[in-house]
Scaffold this motif. Structure first.
Motif, PDB file in Angstrom:
ATOM      1  N   LYS A  25     -47.385 -12.686   8.180  1.00 37.59           N
ATOM      2  CA  LYS A  25     -46.363 -13.729   8.118  1.00 37.59           C
ATOM      3  C   LYS A  25     -46.661 -14.646   6.953  1.00 37.59           C
ATOM      4  O   LYS A  25     -47.809 -14.750   6.500  1.00 37.59           O
ATOM      5  N   PRO A  26     -45.622 -15.332   6.423  1.00 42.07           N
ATOM      6  CA  PRO A  26     -45.837 -16.122   5.205  1.00 42.07           C
ATOM      7  C   PRO A  26     -46.733 -17.328   5.470  1.00 42.07           C
ATOM      8  O   PRO A  26     -46.722 -17.902   6.556  1.00 42.07           O
ATOM      9  N   GLU A  27     -47.457 -17.711   4.443  1.00 44.36           N
ATOM     10  CA  GLU A  27     -48.326 -18.885   4.513  1.00 44.36           C
ATOM     11  C   GLU A  27     -47.524 -20.143   4.808  1.00 44.36           C
ATOM     12  O   GLU A  27     -47.971 -21.030   5.521  1.00 44.36           O
ATOM     13  N   ALA A  28     -46.342 -20.172   4.217  1.00 47.05           N
ATOM     14  CA  ALA A  28     -45.574 -21.407   4.224  1.00 47.05           C
ATOM     15  C   ALA A  28     -44.962 -21.729   5.585  1.00 47.05           C
ATOM     16  O   ALA A  28     -44.314 -22.758   5.754  1.00 47.05           O
ATOM     17  N   LEU A  29     -45.161 -20.883   6.536  1.00 45.14           N
ATOM     18  CA  LEU A  29     -44.563 -21.103   7.845  1.00 45.14           C
ATOM     19  C   LEU A  29     -45.096 -22.411   8.437  1.00 45.14           C
ATOM     20  O   LEU A  29     -46.302 -22.623   8.513  1.00 45.14           O
ATOM     21  N   ASN A  30     -44.165 -23.276   8.855  1.00 44.06           N
ATOM     22  CA  ASN A  30     -44.562 -24.604   9.330  1.00 44.06           C
ATOM     23  C   ASN A  30     -44.899 -24.554  10.813  1.00 44.06           C
ATOM     24  O   ASN A  30     -44.064 -24.803  11.676  1.00 44.06           O
ATOM     25  N   ILE A  31     -46.136 -24.224  11.126  1.00 45.99           N
ATOM     26  CA  ILE A  31     -46.518 -24.023  12.526  1.00 45.99           C
ATOM     27  C   ILE A  31     -46.469 -25.324  13.335  1.00 45.99           C
ATOM     28  O   ILE A  31     -45.957 -25.324  14.459  1.00 45.99           O
ATOM     29  N   PRO A  32     -46.949 -26.454  12.790  1.00 48.85           N
ATOM     30  CA  PRO A  32     -46.819 -27.695  13.579  1.00 48.85           C
ATOM     31  C   PRO A  32     -45.376 -27.963  13.989  1.00 48.85           C
ATOM     32  O   PRO A  32     -45.104 -28.362  15.126  1.00 48.85           O
ATOM     33  N   LEU A  33     -44.438 -27.687  13.049  1.00 51.76           N
ATOM     34  CA  LEU A  33     -43.030 -27.919  13.383  1.00 51.76           C
ATOM     35  C   LEU A  33     -42.607 -27.000  14.521  1.00 51.76           C
ATOM     36  O   LEU A  33     -41.868 -27.407  15.421  1.00 51.76           O
ATOM     37  N   GLY A  34     -43.101 -25.766  14.510  1.00 49.88           N
ATOM     38  CA  GLY A  34     -42.800 -24.839  15.596  1.00 49.88           C
ATOM     39  C   GLY A  34     -43.303 -25.375  16.921  1.00 49.88           C
ATOM     40  O   GLY A  34     -42.620 -25.275  17.946  1.00 49.88           O
ATOM     41  N   ILE A  35     -44.478 -26.007  16.881  1.00 50.72           N
ATOM     42  CA  ILE A  35     -45.023 -26.567  18.119  1.00 50.72           C
ATOM     43  C   ILE A  35     -44.148 -27.728  18.592  1.00 50.72           C
ATOM     44  O   ILE A  35     -43.848 -27.863  19.785  1.00 50.72           O
ATOM     45  N   VAL A  36     -43.707 -28.552  17.635  1.00 48.05           N
ATOM     46  CA  VAL A  36     -42.818 -29.664  18.004  1.00 48.05           C
ATOM     47  C   VAL A  36     -41.567 -29.114  18.678  1.00 48.05           C
ATOM     48  O   VAL A  36     -41.142 -29.606  19.736  1.00 48.05           O
ATOM     49  N   PHE A  81     -33.306 -30.447  18.827  1.00 49.35           N
ATOM     50  CA  PHE A  81     -33.880 -29.130  18.515  1.00 49.35           C
ATOM     51  C   PHE A  81     -33.085 -28.448  17.405  1.00 49.35           C
ATOM     52  O   PHE A  81     -33.644 -27.962  16.415  1.00 49.35           O
ATOM     53  N   LEU A  82     -31.760 -28.429  17.578  1.00 48.36           N
ATOM     54  CA  LEU A  82     -30.929 -27.740  16.585  1.00 48.36           C
ATOM     55  C   LEU A  82     -31.039 -28.410  15.222  1.00 48.36           C
ATOM     56  O   LEU A  82     -31.084 -27.725  14.187  1.00 48.36           O
ATOM     57  N   VAL A  83     -31.090 -29.739  15.212  1.00 44.46           N
ATOM     58  CA  VAL A  83     -31.189 -30.453  13.933  1.00 44.46           C
ATOM     59  C   VAL A  83     -32.495 -30.088  13.232  1.00 44.46           C
ATOM     60  O   VAL A  83     -32.522 -29.789  12.033  1.00 44.46           O
ATOM     61  N   ILE A  84     -33.581 -30.057  14.017  1.00 45.13           N
ATOM     62  CA  ILE A  84     -34.872 -29.715  13.399  1.00 45.13           C
ATOM     63  C   ILE A  84     -34.843 -28.281  12.862  1.00 45.13           C
ATOM     64  O   ILE A  84     -35.328 -27.998  11.763  1.00 45.13           O
ATOM     65  N   VAL A  85     -34.256 -27.375  13.651  1.00 45.70           N
ATOM     66  CA  VAL A  85     -34.154 -25.996  13.177  1.00 45.70           C
ATOM     67  C   VAL A  85     -33.389 -25.957  11.856  1.00 45.70           C
ATOM     68  O   VAL A  85     -33.751 -25.243  10.924  1.00 45.70           O
ATOM     69  N   GLY A  86     -32.341 -26.770  11.752  1.00 46.39           N
ATOM     70  CA  GLY A  86     -31.562 -26.846  10.519  1.00 46.39           C
ATOM     71  C   GLY A  86     -32.441 -27.247   9.336  1.00 46.39           C
ATOM     72  O   GLY A  86     -32.415 -26.622   8.276  1.00 46.39           O
ATOM     73  N   PHE A  87     -33.258 -28.285   9.563  1.00 44.20           N
ATOM     74  CA  PHE A  87     -34.155 -28.726   8.483  1.00 44.20           C
ATOM     75  C   PHE A  87     -35.173 -27.644   8.150  1.00 44.20           C
ATOM     76  O   PHE A  87     -35.505 -27.414   6.986  1.00 44.20           O
ATOM     77  N   GLU A  88     -35.660 -26.997   9.195  1.00 43.78           N
ATOM     78  CA  GLU A  88     -36.658 -25.958   8.977  1.00 43.78           C
ATOM     79  C   GLU A  88     -36.075 -24.831   8.125  1.00 43.78           C
ATOM     80  O   GLU A  88     -36.728 -24.299   7.231  1.00 43.78           O
TER      81      GLU A  88
END
Ligand code: CU
Ligand code: CU
Lengths: 184, 623, 308
Positions: A45-56, A97-104
């Motif tokens: 998986k890519p390095e750039a994946l924002n794991i903390p955001l996934g946890i949020v 949740f949806l808004v954050i997914v949008g930003f992600e």
């Protein structure tokens, strides 16, 4: 026309069974989608994946299940205001949740665009999940409206159970999506 | 109570004015325009040119589909309830009841039956054009581009017919009657599943205005990503049909599991209903896979995405895995209900119990279970690796065992029976004959060494027509001749029926038997032209095909005339024991004039044991 | 229509009305059906063994295929004959105008059903092992063989590009593919656009040409022959690949080693002669993949076999 006394199961039992079948079907959809991810990129998986955001995101959805559960409990105790509060909080968390997914997504397009295998899979899966969450939001809103009009009475309480079950299912799906895309 | 809508005192709608189907078209068009404008607006905001065909069509279609449903009656009968307002029931009299969101399973069964006979005849007409092109080598009527389009449309339409016609018509009409239920478990979902189909038909029609598509019904990538926009309509149509299947499957499975009349233990469930149950489970689970594969195709088309383009790291073969993960179970969805019809018809027309009921049920369950494990036998030439080839060859050949149990039950039932060769029985016996050929020739395809030369040739074409037409479509007609009296109250004409049968049976075998030879001798499939050495046999096949096509004129004539003025059927013209025959033809609104109770075997012919079921009327004191 | 009433079969009366009339106790039916089965089987095997349904075979690997096919035919005959014997015999023996009574209530026969299940399972297993597994392993071993010649085939909508990398010879859309008899040839297949498939009917084996990957198929031609005399000698695209799919075939000519070398060196010298003369399916209505809307384009180039 006289009603026959058919010995069929009650409305609730029948509908609960049907909903579980639908959930089984949806689970298959996500199982295929998640399998696709491994087909494409194995365990990379890519390095750039924002794991903390996934946890949020995960924390938000888990809390939304909790607030919805509180609402259901309130309804069972006859506390309509508590139910409505539970629905509103849950919908609020869903929207966040949806808004954050949008930003992600916006951030992700730069790092792992949809033209890369991981990107394509990532947006396909999170997008499918987001659409399901959106439909869950519509269901909750419909329940909210019905409650406001006072038709979500004891006889219609099944609708609340169904909406809640569907919402919890979408949460569980998110947990598997999170595990597949962020953890593994 | 209140398990069904029909019992409630909701207001009724739809008895005057324009039929709701027309309103659905109007609202659907408005929805499409809204979606298209929305897409254009978003595209302009993102800095793209406002119009691009495929994105506009996709978003427009989603909105259009919503508008269509609301217009056809979902708004009054369902959606208002989501807003906390009172709902109504669509319940007009006469012909109008077929043109709106009607929830009566008997109406829906007839809607399905008529719609799919029409689609079958249209797709059959396309096959006539294909055979005209293949009459001679060289261009005959439309050449390769036109041929590929017609072939693709024929393929997809026939697949949809084969997947849907029998469960749609008889699963809806007959299955609840066999269970002694007053309707399906979810009448609204039932109506919903039917009204998905007009949009599918519209998409297939619309696809032809943007060049059609030429990938056959399988839509293999990368071809399906790089060819013309008709492919998008193909994908949307297929996904829509899949949604209908899922919705219908939830309903079928719940109905069989939860709506059986008192006394109907699993061992007393009629075999046709068993086949519908297993079909439902297969569609419920596997249809999702094809939706994934086609969604990936659409995304690749629109976003130039990375799923299937190897230059960008995509995997063309992955499509085939996902596609066949659905589509192999789907071929059993096409055949199982018809095998159910076959085993349902043999006992009353042999006047004997269904032989080996438990084995037959086991066969249906075994086929269904194994069907999930065999998909890559379509991919023996894609280089899936030796281990996979061995595994899939094993599972595929294993399917012949449960399939053999269906034959066991069939031959055991007719043995020493009193064979009453009415038209339904002729069709049933023909299924045994055809499916035997179809099944045995399938074993050749499961065997990797033989498959590597037979794959993608006319051998395959012949094989699957022997199963899907020879069993599936013959089963559809067997069911029509058997249950038409129940559904309309009138008998089909026996003489016309026999003419139809013999023309169809002979025409079918003369058309498809020579195709095995063609495939062996170098005729690959999906071709508009072939080697000159194959011309003679092809000409023969085409002529036989036209003869087969002509047989349906007799059916059509028979059905139309008999529906209006056929001989009255009475309740039980075939002396059958299952529950659908223990009520009037056609049945009353709630199916039985009383409470059915199941007391015995559905196929207890020749015994004086307890009847399969009794219907306790409310006035009668038989309790 | 009057409602029919049905006589009930009397289990104590061993002979039902019909059987009494026809003077049979059931055992005779079994014997008669067995005889019919034997006759049908004999006829079927005679037909299967006596006729050749297969086209010219010209590769060693194809022998595995034909062997499997013939064996499966031999196995199919008694299986089909059994079902057909029961079917034909029953219809001839027990058809009635209108059934006056029910038949005997035979709901199952433990021994027969179990026997059926066991025999069909054993047969499936047998077929899986041979010719299935044995043939598959034999073909896999053949595929591992060290090739005498490597041919790279690149499928392009809608023709084949051929190259002999060991000889430095590359041909775009050649008029024919010439191969040496007796040599073990490995074909490396790929595609530049969509999925195509390699199939020479005389060689039997089939393998997909998939963009982004190289699949191999190994073939040892055993007979000389050419498309001009026998259309089984052609490299036919066998996977639907768009408009020109039907005519995406390349004539094959299998020749003696010396002749092959001669041809190859002639081909390697310079631009191939006479290649432009071949119209390999790039006729008017095949020229553009994106333009299939025209169903009436003229297609006089459609006649196959003109080349031969
Ligand atoms: Cu398959
Ligand atoms: Cu091709």
């Amino acid at each position: 026309m006289t009603a026959h006394a058919h010995a069929h199961p009650g409305y609730r039992e029948l509908h609960r069974y049907g909903l579980w079948l639908f959930i089984a079907s949806e689970a298959f959809l996500f199982a295929v989608l998640l399998a696709v991810r491994f087909f494409f990129t194995g365990l990379e998986k890519p390095e750039a994946l924002n794991i903390p955001l996934g946890i949020v995101l995960t924390v938000i959805l888990v809390s939304s299940s909790f607030t919805l559960h509180r609402g259901e409990k309130a309804a069972a105790a006859g506390d309509q205001a508590g139910l409505r509060l539970g629905l509103l909080l849950t919908m609020g968390l869903g929207v966040v949740f949806l808004v954050i997914v949008g930003f992600e997504w916006a951030a992700g397009f730069a790092e792992f665009p949809a033209s890369t295998p991981y990107g394509a899979v990532f947006y396909l899966i999170t997008g499918t999940h987001a659409l399901h969450l959106l439909s869950g939001l519509l269901v909750l809103y419909s329940l909210y409206l019905q409650d406001k009009r006072g038709v979500l009475d004891e006889a219609n309480r099944w609708k609340l159970e169904a909406g809640a079950l569907y919402w919890h299912f979408i949460d569980v799906i998110w947990l598997s999506v999170f595990t597949t895309l962020y953890v593994l | 109570m209140a398990t069904t809508i029909s019992g409630t005192g909701a207001p009724t709608i739809g008895s005057r004015g324009l039929p709701f189907a027309f309103r659905g078209l109007l609202w659907g068009a408005v929805g499409f325009l809204l979606g298209a404008l929305l897409t254009a607006a978003i595209r302009v905001l993102l800095g793209y040119p406002a119009f691009a065909l495929e994105p506009v069509v996709v978003v427009g279609y989603v909105f259009g589909l919503s508008g269509w449903f609301l217009g056809v009656g979902v708004w009054e009968t369902w959606a208002k309830g989501w807003l906390g307002r009172e709902t109504a029931v669509y319940k007009p009299e006469g012909w109008r009841r077929y043109f709106g969101f009607n929830m009566d399973h008997k109406v829906i069964g007839i809607q399905y039956g008529v719609t799919f006979i029409a689609l079958f005849l249209i797709a059959g007409l396309l096959a006539m054009f294909m055979r005209a092109e293949l009459m001679e080598t060289g261009r005959t009527i439309f050449g390769p581009a036109g041929y590929n389009r017609v072939m693709s449309l024929h393929g997809l339409m026939m697949v949809l017919v084969a997947v849907t016609a029998v469960p749609g018509a008889f699963g809806n009409y007959i299955m609840p009657l066999q269970l002694g239920a007053e309707d399906m478990a979810f009448p609204r979902l039932n109506a919903l599943s039917y009204w998905f189909w007009p949009p599918v038909a519209i998409l297939l029609l619309a696809s032809q205005f943007v060049g059609g598509w030429d990938t056959g019904w399988t839509g293999y990538v990368p071809l399906a990503v790089v060819n013309r926009p008709g492919q998008l309509f193909y994908a949307l149509a297929f996904i829509t049909a899949g949604l209908s299947s899922v919705v219908a499957a939830v309903n079928f499975v719940t109905t069989v599991v939860k709506m059986r009349a008192p006394g109907m233990t699993w061992r007393r469930v009629p075999i046709f209903t068993w086949s519908i149950l297993l079909t439902g489970i297969l569609s419920l689970l596997f249809t999702q896979a094809v939706a994934v594969a086609l969604t990936m195709t659409i995304l690749d088309r629109i976003f130039g995405g990375a799923f299937f383009d190897p230059v960008m790291g995509g995997l063309p073969v992955l499509y085939q895995h996902i596609f066949w993960f659905y589509s192999h179970p789907a071929v059993y969805v096409m055949v199982l209900p018809s095998l159910g019809v076959l085993l349902e018809i043999l006992p009353p027309f042999s006047r004997k119990p269904l032989f080996g009921y438990k084995w037959a049920v086991g066969g249906i369950i075994g086929i269904s279970a194994l069907s999930a494990t065999v998909w890559a036998h379509h991919m023996f030439t894609t280089d899936i690796g030796l281990e996979s080839k061995i595994g899939f060859m094993l599972t595929t050949e294993a399917i012949s065992v449960p399939t053999g149990l269906i034959f066991l039950s069939a031959v055991g039932t007719i043995w020493r029976g009193r064979l009453w060769l009415k038209t339904p029985m002729l069709f049933a016996l023909a299924i045994v004959f055809n499916f035997l050929i179809g099944g045995v020739t399938g074993v050749f395809l499961s065997d990797v060494p033989a498959d590597v030369t037979l794959q993608d040739t006319f051998w395959v074409v012949a094989h699957f027509h022997y199963t899907i037409v020879g069993a599936g479509i013959f089963g559809l007609f067997a069911g029509i001749y058997y249950w038409f009296p129940k559904m309309t109250g009138r008998m089909l004409d026996e003489r016309l029926g026999k003419i139809h049968f013999w023309m169809m049976f002979l025409g079918f075998n003369l058309t498809f038997l020579p195709m095995f030879w063609l495939g062996l001798n170098g005729m690959n499939r999906r071709i508009a032209d072939y080697q000159p050495s194959l011309e003679g046999v092809n000409t023969f096949v085409s002529l036989a095909g036209f003869f087969l096509g002509a047989s349906f004129l007799f059916f059509l004539w028979n059905a139309i005339v008999s529906w209006r003025k056929g001989e009255p059927a009475g309740d039980n013209p075939w002396g059958s024991r299952t529950l659908e025959w223990q009520t009037t033809s056609p049945p009353p609104e709630l199916n039985f004039d009383g409470e059915p109770e199941v007391t015995g075997d559905p196929y207890g012919y020749g015994t004086d044991g307890p009847a399969h079921a009794v219907v306790h009327t409310e006035t009668g004191g038989d309790e | 229509m009057t409602t029919l009433t049905w006589g009930v079969y009397d289990p104590d009366d061993k002979l039902s009305v019909l059987e009494r009339d026809m003077g049979s106790d059931g055992r005779r039916d079994i014997v008669a059906t067995g005889v019919l089965w034997a006759i049908l089987t004999a006829l079927g095997e005679w037909a299967v063994l006596g006729t050749n349904m297969l086209p010219t075979l010209a590769s060693r690997q194809g022998e595995e295929v034909d062997g499997a096919f013939r064996l499966l035919m031999i196995y199919s005959v008694p299986v089909m004959a059994l079902v057909l014997a029961v079917l034909f015999y029953s219809v001839a023996r027990w058809r009635v105008e209108t059934p006056e009574e029910d038949g005997p209530p035979i709901a199952d026969h433990k021994g027969f059903s179990r026997g059926w299940f066991i025999v069909s399972s054993a047969l499936a297993l047998l077929l899986f092992i041979h010719p299935g597994l044995t043939g598959l392993l034999a073909l896999a071993e053949e595929a591992e063989a060290e090739p005498d010649l490597v041919v790279e085939l690149t499928a392009v909508q809608w023709h084949w590009d051929v190259s002999f990398p060991e000889h430095g010879v590359t041909m775009e859309n050649p008029p024919e593919l010439v191969l040496p008899v007796g040599a073990t040839i490995r074909f490396d297949l790929t595609s530049t656009d969509v999925i195509h498939a390699f199939w020479v009917p005389a060689f039997r084996l089939k393998q997909d040409a998939i963009p982004g990957q190289t699949n191999s198929v190994t073939i040892t031609p055993t007979e000389v022959g050419s498309y001009g005399e026998d259309d089984a000698f052609r490299l036919q695209c066998a996977e639907l690949c768009g408009t020109g799919h039907a005519r995406m075939f390349l004539p094959v000519r299998v020749v003696e080693q010396a002749e092959f070398q001669q041809w190859l060196s002639g081909a390697g010298m310079g631009p191939m002669e006479g290649m432009e003369g071949m119209d390999m399916g790039e006729g008017d209505d095949m020229g553009e993949g994106g333009d299939g809307m025209d169903m009436s384009g003229d297609g006089d180039g459609m006649k196959m076999g003109d080349e031969g």
